[in-house]
Design an enzyme around this catalytic site. Structure first.
Site, PDB file in Angstrom:
ATOM      1  N   ARG A  68      34.531  19.016  29.818  1.00 23.53           N
ATOM      2  CA  ARG A  68      34.751  18.016  28.759  1.00 23.53           C
ATOM      3  C   ARG A  68      35.586  16.839  29.234  1.00 23.53           C
ATOM      4  NH1 ARG A  68      34.805  22.913  26.126  1.00 23.53           N
ATOM      5  NH2 ARG A  68      37.044  23.012  26.365  1.00 23.53           N
TER       6      ARG A  68
ATOM      7  N   GLU B 128      45.585  32.637  30.653  1.00 25.89           N
ATOM      8  CA  GLU B 128      46.163  33.663  29.780  1.00 25.89           C
ATOM      9  C   GLU B 128      45.714  35.051  30.250  1.00 25.89           C
ATOM     10  OE1 GLU B 128      45.353  32.623  25.795  1.00 25.89           O
ATOM     11  OE2 GLU B 128      46.711  34.149  24.994  1.00 25.89           O
TER      12      GLU B 128
HETATM   13  P1  AMP Z   1      45.290  24.711  29.995  1.00 25.75           P
HETATM   14  O1  AMP Z   1      45.132  24.900  31.459  1.00 25.75           O
HETATM   15  O2  AMP Z   1      45.844  25.908  29.299  1.00 25.75           O
HETATM   16  O3  AMP Z   1      46.056  23.442  29.650  1.00 25.75           O
HETATM   17  O4  AMP Z   1      43.839  24.580  29.382  1.00 25.75           O
HETATM   18  C1  AMP Z   1      43.200  23.392  29.354  1.00 25.75           C
HETATM   19  C2  AMP Z   1      41.703  23.529  29.459  1.00 25.75           C
HETATM   20  O5  AMP Z   1      41.188  24.572  28.621  1.00 25.75           O
HETATM   21  C3  AMP Z   1      41.069  22.249  29.000  1.00 25.75           C
HETATM   22  O6  AMP Z   1      40.085  21.895  29.957  1.00 25.75           O
HETATM   23  C4  AMP Z   1      40.476  22.548  27.644  1.00 25.75           C
HETATM   24  O7  AMP Z   1      39.181  22.041  27.570  1.00 25.75           O
HETATM   25  C5  AMP Z   1      40.447  24.063  27.511  1.00 25.75           C
HETATM   26  N1  AMP Z   1      41.109  24.565  26.291  1.00 25.75           N
HETATM   27  C6  AMP Z   1      42.227  25.338  26.248  1.00 25.75           C
HETATM   28  N2  AMP Z   1      42.560  25.660  24.995  1.00 25.75           N
HETATM   29  C7  AMP Z   1      41.643  25.062  24.192  1.00 25.75           C
HETATM   30  C8  AMP Z   1      41.448  24.994  22.760  1.00 25.75           C
HETATM   31  N3  AMP Z   1      42.268  25.610  21.895  1.00 25.75           N
HETATM   32  N4  AMP Z   1      40.397  24.283  22.301  1.00 25.75           N
HETATM   33  C9  AMP Z   1      39.570  23.650  23.167  1.00 25.75           C
HETATM   34  N5  AMP Z   1      39.688  23.682  24.495  1.00 25.75           N
HETATM   35  C10 AMP Z   1      40.715  24.367  25.024  1.00 25.75           C
END
Ligand code: AMP
Length: 173
Positions: free
Chosen positions: A61, A98
Site C-alpha cells: 500500500r 507481533e
Molecule cells: P508496523 O511495522 O507495525 O508499523 O506495521 C506497518 C505495516 O503494517 C504497514 O505497511 C501497514 O500497511 C500494515 N498495518 C499494520 N497495522 C495495520 C492496521 N491496523 N490496518 C492496516 N494496516 C496495518
C-alpha cells in the site's frame, strides 16, 4: 478538503487479518478520485520546494500513495519488496512483528549514495517496518528527508522506533 474528510473514508475492519487487529481499510478512499488526490497532495506538497531524488515505497500500500508523490515531485521510485520479488542484487532487513518476523528487500542500486529520499507507507503501526526500511536506505548511502504515512496509529507509539528521522502523518488515531 483536509485530513478529517479523508478519515471519514477509512473503513474499520475488525479482526482482519487476525483476531484482535482493527484493520484500517483505505480502499474507499482510493475509490474516490478527489480523496485519493488529496491524500497524495498532503504527502507531496509539503516537499514541493525541497530536492527529493527518490521516493522509497513499501510493498504494497506504500506503492499506492508513494508513486503519486514521486510523480508530483519529479522524483524516481525505489521499491521496497517482500522476499523473492526483485530480480537483481538486493540487500535486506529483517524485523520483528507481533507474531514472528518479516524481511524486506531492495535492489542495491535502488538508492545511490548521497540521494535525498522520502520514505512512504500507508500506515504507521509499531514502526518496525519503517525503521527496518529506513536502515536499508541509509546502508545504501541515502539521506532520509522524512518518513511519511497517510495514517498513524499513535496508541502503538511507532514513533519511538523512528526518533532518528522526521516523521509525518496527517491522519492520526
Ligand atoms: P508496523 O511495522 O507495525 O508499523 O506495521 C506497518 C505495516 O503494517 C504497514 O505497511 C501497514 O500497511 C500494515 N498495518 C499494520 N497495522 C495495520 C492496521 N491496523 N490496518 C492496516 N494496516 C496495518
Amino acid at each position: 478538503m483536509n485530513a478529517e474528510t479523508l478519515k471519514q473514508a477509512i473503513r474499520d475492519v475488525p479482526d482482519f487479518p487476525k483476531p484482535g487487529i482493527l484493520f484500517k481499510d483505505i480502499t474507499p478512499l482510493l475509490a474516490d478520485p478527489k480523496l485519493f488526490r488529496t491524500a497524495v497532495d498532503l504527502l507531496a506538497d509539503r516537499h514541493a520546494q525541497a530536492r527529493i531524488d527518490k521516493v522509497a515505497v513499501i510493498e504494497a500500500r506504500g506503492f499506492t500513495f508513494g508513486t503519486g508523490v514521486a510523480l508530483k515531485l519529479g522524483a524516481g521510485l525505489a521499491l521496497i519488496r517482500k522476499p523473492g520479488k526483485l530480480p537483481g542484487r538486493t540487500i535486506s532487513a529483517s524485523y520483528d512483528l507481533e507474531y514472528g518476523s518479516a524481511t524486506l528487500h531492495t535492489h542495491t542500486d535502488a538508492i545511490l549514495p548521497g540521494e535525498r529520499v522520502l520514505l512512504v507507507d500507508d500506515l504507521l503501526a509499531t514502526g518496525g517496518t519503517a525503521a527496518a526500511t529506513a536502515g536499508l536506505i541509509e546502508k545504501l548511502g541515502g539521506t532520509i528527508v522524512e518518513i511519511e504515512f497517510l495514517i498513524e496509529l499513535a496508541f502503538l507509539n511507532g514513533r519511538a522506533k523512528l526518533t532518528r528521522w522526521p516523521v509525518f502523518a496527517p491522519i492520526v488515531y
